[in-house]
Design an enzyme around this catalytic site. Sequence first.
Site, short mmCIF file in Angstrom:
data_model
loop_
_atom_site.label_atom_id
_atom_site.label_comp_id
_atom_site.label_asym_id
_atom_site.label_seq_id
_atom_site.Cartn_x
_atom_site.Cartn_y
_atom_site.Cartn_z
N PRO A 47 1.27 7.82 -0.56
CA PRO A 47 1.54 8.37 -1.75
C PRO A 47 3.07 8.59 -2.37
O PRO A 47 3.42 9.34 -2.95
CB PRO A 47 1.41 10.21 -1.06
CG PRO A 47 1.85 9.87 0.26
CD PRO A 47 1.30 8.68 0.69
N GLY A 48 3.62 7.64 -1.88
CA GLY A 48 5.15 7.27 -2.13
C GLY A 48 6.25 7.91 -1.48
O GLY A 48 7.54 7.61 -1.70
N GLY A 49 5.98 8.09 -0.11
CA GLY A 49 7.02 8.53 0.87
C GLY A 49 7.92 7.37 1.18
O GLY A 49 9.30 7.50 1.30
N ASP A 94 -5.50 -5.12 -6.28
CA ASP A 94 -5.76 -5.43 -5.02
C ASP A 94 -4.99 -6.32 -4.44
O ASP A 94 -4.40 -7.31 -4.60
CB ASP A 94 -7.14 -6.48 -4.92
CG ASP A 94 -7.97 -6.40 -3.38
OD1 ASP A 94 -7.35 -5.93 -2.61
OD2 ASP A 94 -9.12 -6.82 -3.46
N ASP A 142 1.81 -1.08 4.98
CA ASP A 142 1.17 -0.08 5.63
C ASP A 142 -0.22 -0.02 5.37
O ASP A 142 -0.88 0.49 4.50
CB ASP A 142 1.82 1.35 5.25
CG ASP A 142 1.23 2.52 6.17
OD1 ASP A 142 0.62 2.41 7.26
OD2 ASP A 142 1.56 3.60 5.61
N CYS A 151 0.85 -1.12 0.16
CA CYS A 151 0.30 -0.20 -0.06
C CYS A 151 0.95 1.28 0.02
O CYS A 151 1.21 1.72 1.12
CB CYS A 151 -1.03 -0.04 1.32
SG CYS A 151 -1.83 -1.64 1.42
N CYS A 152 1.33 1.84 -1.14
CA CYS A 152 2.58 2.68 -1.05
C CYS A 152 1.99 3.91 -1.22
O CYS A 152 2.89 4.99 -0.97
CB CYS A 152 3.33 2.27 -2.57
SG CYS A 152 2.18 2.69 -4.11
N CYS A 156 -1.23 3.32 11.24
CA CYS A 156 -1.26 4.88 11.99
C CYS A 156 -2.55 4.89 12.78
O CYS A 156 -3.30 5.90 12.86
CB CYS A 156 -1.48 5.95 11.13
SG CYS A 156 -2.90 5.90 9.72
N ASP A 173 -0.75 -0.04 -5.18
CA ASP A 173 -1.85 0.44 -4.40
C ASP A 173 -3.14 0.24 -5.26
O ASP A 173 -3.31 0.12 -6.39
CB ASP A 173 -1.78 2.09 -4.34
CG ASP A 173 -2.61 2.57 -3.31
OD1 ASP A 173 -1.79 2.66 -2.09
OD2 ASP A 173 -3.77 2.81 -3.46
#
Length: 625
Positions: A364-366, A412, A429, A361-362, A486, A385
Amino acid sequence: RGARGRLTAACLPTEPETGRKKLSSHGRKRAAKRRLGAGSGPAGRSPLGRGGGEREPPGQTARGQSGFSDGNSKWLTPAKAKKTQPKGNHVELSSDGEVEEGSWEMEEEDGSSEEMVDDYGASSSEEEELLPIEKAALKQKPDREGLSEDDSEEEEEEEAEEASKQKMGQKEEEGPDLQLNLDIDEQFKLPTSEEIEKEDIPPDLHVIHQRIQGNMEVLQDFGVKREEGRSRQEYLALLRRDMAAYYSYSDFLLTKLMDIFPLPELVKFLEANEVPRPVTIRTNTLKTRRRDLAQALINRGVNLDPLGKWSKTGLVIYDSTVPIGATPEYLAGHYMLQGASSLLPVMALAPQENERILDMCCAPGGKTSYIAQLMKNTGMILANDSSADRLRSVVGNLHRLGVTNAVVSNCDGRQFPKILGGFDRVLLDAPCSGTGVISKDPAVKTNKDEMDILRCAHLQKELILSAIDSVNAASETGGYIVYCTCSIMVEENEWVVDYALKKRNVRLVATGLDFGKEGFTRFKDRRFHPSLKATRRFYPHTHNMDGFFIAKFKKFSNAIPQAQKDEGPAVEAAAPPAVPDTVTTEPPPKKKKLEGSKADQEQKLPQPALKKKRSLQAQRRPLKA
């Protein structure tokens, strides 16, 4: 007699006044002449308001006589020709250049001859104007002069002791009352339901805050400070209600938080969520060094510091005169705006060069760009993603930061083992309820319920099994899975990790992070695997970063334990069909016999009867339709 007393006082030797400056040379000469001319006493000083350098009219000098005639009354009357100036200090220059200050407050009154009060000298009856305490001091003065030094010291000590005793007595008298007032203030009483209903809408937040503090003090020492006949549940119910009103949380979420945190820590957590976290950036070492980036930003008016000893690339921004997301350094890809907590999962993953890594689940790419930075653009990263819209930001950031070893996919995550597997490391993540980032999204306070938490937990369980299945346990350098959220909910963290430990051949290992709180091994009525102590929790009130949870797995076998457990049920499920085969072999002949009997009966019927029967069936079919 009054005039004589005032004149005598005026003729006494004068003491230097603190507010008046020295006489000029001419003034001193005139004063000396007046002293020489006086028979018994020195010349008196001029009344207030008159400068020391002014000459007195003739006939006003007092000579040493036993009595005064009526002509001496002129000395007491003010001169008619006076200088009238506004009130206040004035400055008068003498012939010597010395400055004389005084207050000119004299006014002309149409020929009125009022007596001027000479407030400089003492009055005729000094003792009458003395205060009682001054009179007592004067009486004790001659007695003290006759005593020796030792006796005087002893008397002073005795007086000090008496004074101290009097003070102590006053304190003892006031003490019980003061203590009683403090006790009354410290007592906290639960409001009745009627009082709560009468409260204003919207409620007074100041009153609610004071009630929360009083309630907390009672709960911390409940056995001593509680009211008679009141249970702890009543205090907790009131506290939950007040906190929900003061901090704007839903009753469901506040109940969950009260189960996770002790009460003093809960207040710190709620207060920390009201303050935004500091802005942090991550240096892109593919293009620059942290030292050079910090110097470039400082030159642009940015106030920054290193993030901490645990990070070699992070910088924390305090304030800036330029927008951090639009500097030339940002557009050139020298840094990435990223929260401090987002650096921790990649540090726990510890990617090595020339490895195959999956970021499930990448967006926004950080984290993906940080992995590429640690791998120095070697190996291969599959950035996946499920949201195609969010992948646009991933592609943009990867291009800006100069990442060349990443492949972006839109699949998926639950179907990923079937698409591609055999990775050395996987970072998951997982999507969550977001209860750790309330400072960024205050809507989480009220828009989450039990079903949202359970829905997220179910999705996370499916994703973590897929992530484990995508890893190759036989990898020489890898075989690791990092799971992070998170969220601070136990249902989304420890519960999911414990589920994965039971369903797959994995074990928990140390994350490699020196700070953070240990995960729960027991929560309410649940008991988790003891190895969950290796997981780490991060809170905003203790680490000044977003709430985060990190767990690191090591896969030691590619076999799936669930398949072994299902072999028994599979054999049992295969056996039952054998029994029905023996049973179901008998019914078909019966059906054939029935069908045959029906055919025989139709053949026995005459043809008109058959036609009639078929026509009736044809008529019934449309009705059934």
